[in-house]
Write a protein that holds these residues in place. Structure first.
Motif, PDB file in Angstrom:
ATOM      1  N   LEU A  10       0.836  -1.202   0.000  1.00  0.00           N
ATOM      2  CA  LEU A  10       0.000   0.000   0.000  1.00  0.00           C
ATOM      3  C   LEU A  10       0.872   1.253   0.000  1.00  0.00           C
ATOM      4  O   LEU A  10       0.499   2.289  -0.550  1.00  0.00           O
ATOM      5  CB  LEU A  10      -0.898  -0.017   1.249  1.00  0.00           C
ATOM      6  CG  LEU A  10      -1.881   1.120   1.452  1.00  0.00           C
ATOM      7  CD1 LEU A  10      -2.908   1.143   0.326  1.00  0.00           C
ATOM      8  CD2 LEU A  10      -2.601   0.982   2.794  1.00  0.00           C
ATOM      9  N   ASP A  35      -2.782  -5.087   0.506  1.00  0.00           N
ATOM     10  CA  ASP A  35      -3.969  -4.489   1.107  1.00  0.00           C
ATOM     11  C   ASP A  35      -5.041  -4.224   0.054  1.00  0.00           C
ATOM     12  O   ASP A  35      -4.941  -3.285  -0.737  1.00  0.00           O
ATOM     13  CB  ASP A  35      -3.588  -3.178   1.808  1.00  0.00           C
ATOM     14  CG  ASP A  35      -2.944  -3.427   3.158  1.00  0.00           C
ATOM     15  OD1 ASP A  35      -3.502  -4.226   3.940  1.00  0.00           O
ATOM     16  OD2 ASP A  35      -1.895  -2.828   3.436  1.00  0.00           O
ATOM     17  N   GLY A 147      -7.845   1.140   6.400  1.00  0.00           N
ATOM     18  CA  GLY A 147      -8.173   2.099   5.350  1.00  0.00           C
ATOM     19  C   GLY A 147      -6.978   2.903   4.883  1.00  0.00           C
ATOM     20  O   GLY A 147      -6.863   3.204   3.705  1.00  0.00           O
ATOM     21  N   GLY A 150       0.206   4.712   7.524  1.00  0.00           N
ATOM     22  CA  GLY A 150       0.765   5.864   8.231  1.00  0.00           C
ATOM     23  C   GLY A 150       0.022   6.310   9.477  1.00  0.00           C
ATOM     24  O   GLY A 150       0.216   7.431   9.950  1.00  0.00           O
ATOM     25  N   ASP A 181      -1.051  -5.462  12.263  1.00  0.00           N
ATOM     26  CA  ASP A 181      -1.094  -4.595  11.093  1.00  0.00           C
ATOM     27  C   ASP A 181      -1.516  -3.177  11.479  1.00  0.00           C
ATOM     28  O   ASP A 181      -2.635  -2.961  11.943  1.00  0.00           O
ATOM     29  CB  ASP A 181      -2.097  -5.188  10.082  1.00  0.00           C
ATOM     30  CG  ASP A 181      -2.106  -4.446   8.762  1.00  0.00           C
ATOM     31  OD1 ASP A 181      -1.327  -3.501   8.586  1.00  0.00           O
ATOM     32  OD2 ASP A 181      -2.919  -4.836   7.894  1.00  0.00           O
ATOM     33  N   GLY A 183       0.741   0.831  12.022  1.00  0.00           N
ATOM     34  CA  GLY A 183       1.545   1.644  12.929  1.00  0.00           C
ATOM     35  C   GLY A 183       2.741   0.943  13.528  1.00  0.00           C
ATOM     36  O   GLY A 183       3.270   1.379  14.562  1.00  0.00           O
ATOM     37  N   GLY A 203       4.146  -0.797   6.576  1.00  0.00           N
ATOM     38  CA  GLY A 203       4.048  -0.055   5.320  1.00  0.00           C
ATOM     39  C   GLY A 203       4.994   1.110   5.333  1.00  0.00           C
ATOM     40  O   GLY A 203       6.116   1.049   4.801  1.00  0.00           O
ATOM     41  N   SER A 204       4.594   2.189   6.011  1.00  0.00           N
ATOM     42  CA  SER A 204       5.426   3.398   6.013  1.00  0.00           C
ATOM     43  C   SER A 204       6.810   3.169   6.606  1.00  0.00           C
ATOM     44  O   SER A 204       7.789   3.710   6.096  1.00  0.00           O
ATOM     45  CB  SER A 204       4.722   4.560   6.713  1.00  0.00           C
ATOM     46  OG  SER A 204       3.627   4.133   7.453  1.00  0.00           O
TER      47      SER A 204
HETATM   48  C1  DX5 Z   1      -4.332  -0.415   6.839  1.00  0.00           C
HETATM   49  C2  DX5 Z   1      -3.585  -1.518   6.150  1.00  0.00           C
HETATM   50  C3  DX5 Z   1      -2.180  -1.656   6.608  1.00  0.00           C
HETATM   51  C4  DX5 Z   1      -1.324  -0.457   6.363  1.00  0.00           C
HETATM   52  C5  DX5 Z   1      -0.097  -0.530   7.208  1.00  0.00           C
HETATM   53  O1  DX5 Z   1      -5.649  -0.449   6.448  1.00  0.00           O
HETATM   54  O2  DX5 Z   1      -4.222  -2.753   6.356  1.00  0.00           O
HETATM   55  O3  DX5 Z   1      -1.586  -2.818   6.045  1.00  0.00           O
HETATM   56  O4  DX5 Z   1      -0.959  -0.334   5.041  1.00  0.00           O
HETATM   57  O5  DX5 Z   1       0.626   0.642   6.990  1.00  0.00           O
HETATM   58  P1  DX5 Z   1       1.477   1.319   8.135  1.00  0.00           P
HETATM   59  O6  DX5 Z   1       2.575   0.349   8.469  1.00  0.00           O
HETATM   60  O7  DX5 Z   1       1.978   2.562   7.485  1.00  0.00           O
HETATM   61  O8  DX5 Z   1       0.586   1.562   9.293  1.00  0.00           O
END
Ligand code: DX5
Ligand code: ZN
Length: 221
Positions: A10, A35, A147, A150, A181, A183, A203-204
């Motif tokens: 994502l 995602d 959703g 970050g 999943d 933060g 993700g981030s």
């Molecule tokens: C949120 C997603 C996550 C998200 C995680 O709806 O399911 O997988 O991309 O991203 P970070 O690590 O940035 O919170």
């Protein structure tokens, strides 16, 4: 238990997804977290089975498909045929259809020879999915409301991780994958691992890293 890192695409640049996948694999990713958002269960729309089909030949890593969609049963076939290795579905999307929909969906995923998992949002007690633990390969506990990438980690999930790990052991699956999943950062990865999670989505943290390999190693601990 060995910790596995599942970077979420994502946070990748969708115009160069192939490069992103190769970079993740080279820098120590264990799974690729995909995602899938439908604009209804969650506000944004990301991608569907076609993305999985296109990235499948680019990596040997398992494709961990997190379906944030309504009526997940209708999509199982497409994701399985596209090459998903794990498909996880939200308790909340299933419970509004019927009491047995989650179980039926997990069974359907398994019938395609794909690993399955149930997901709960931060405000849903993990006890709600205890009944499907025996059939799950993975349980995914959201540490943000789904959703968007970050967001900030919700610490209340730590208690749920402990409960999930205990219950997994109780049903004879002490090594079941428990995935977190939302933060996840290099700063909080340690307490998340200690609570009993062994698969960390990031993700981030991964995509913003100055040194991706080092960040993934730090997340693994
Ligand atoms: C949120 C997603 C996550 C998200 C995680 O709806 O399911 O997988 O991309 O991203 P970070 O690590 O940035 O919170
Ligand atoms: Zn996710």
């Amino acid at each position: 238990m060995q910790t596995k890192i599942a970077p979420s695409i994502l946070s990748a640049d969708f115009s160069v997804m192939g490069e992103a996948i190769r970079k993740l694999e080279q820098n120590g990713a264990d799974l690729i977290h995909c995602d899938v958002m439908d604009g209804s269960f969650v506000e944004p729309i990301t991608f569907g089975g076609q993305m999985i089909k296109n990235i499948r030949p680019l990596t040997k890593l398992p494709l961990d498909c997190h379906l944030m969609i309504e009526h997940p049963k209708t999509q199982v076939k497409f994701f399985a045929e596209a090459g998903a290795d794990i498909i996880t579905v939200h308790y909340g999307a299933c419970a509004k259809i019927s009491e047995t929909y989650l179980e039926e969906t997990l069974r359907l995923i398994k019938s395609h020879g794909v690993k399955c998992g149930a997901v709960v949002n931060p405000d849903v007690p993990v006890e709600k999915i205890f009944n499907v633990f025996p059939m799950c390969d993975m349980v995914l506990l959201m540490s943000v409301f789904p959703g968007y990438g970050g967001q900030k980690f919700i610490p209340e999930v730590l208690e749920k991780i402990k409960k999930a790990r205990e219950y997994a052991a109780f049903v004879g699956k002490p090594d079941m994958d428990i995935e977190i999943d939302g933060g996840v950062t290099e700063e909080n990865a340690d307490i998340i691992r200690k609570a009993g999670a062994n698969v960390l989505v990031a993700g981030s943290a991964v995509f913003r890293a100055a040194d991706m390999a080092k960040t993934m190693a730090n997340l693994k601990g």
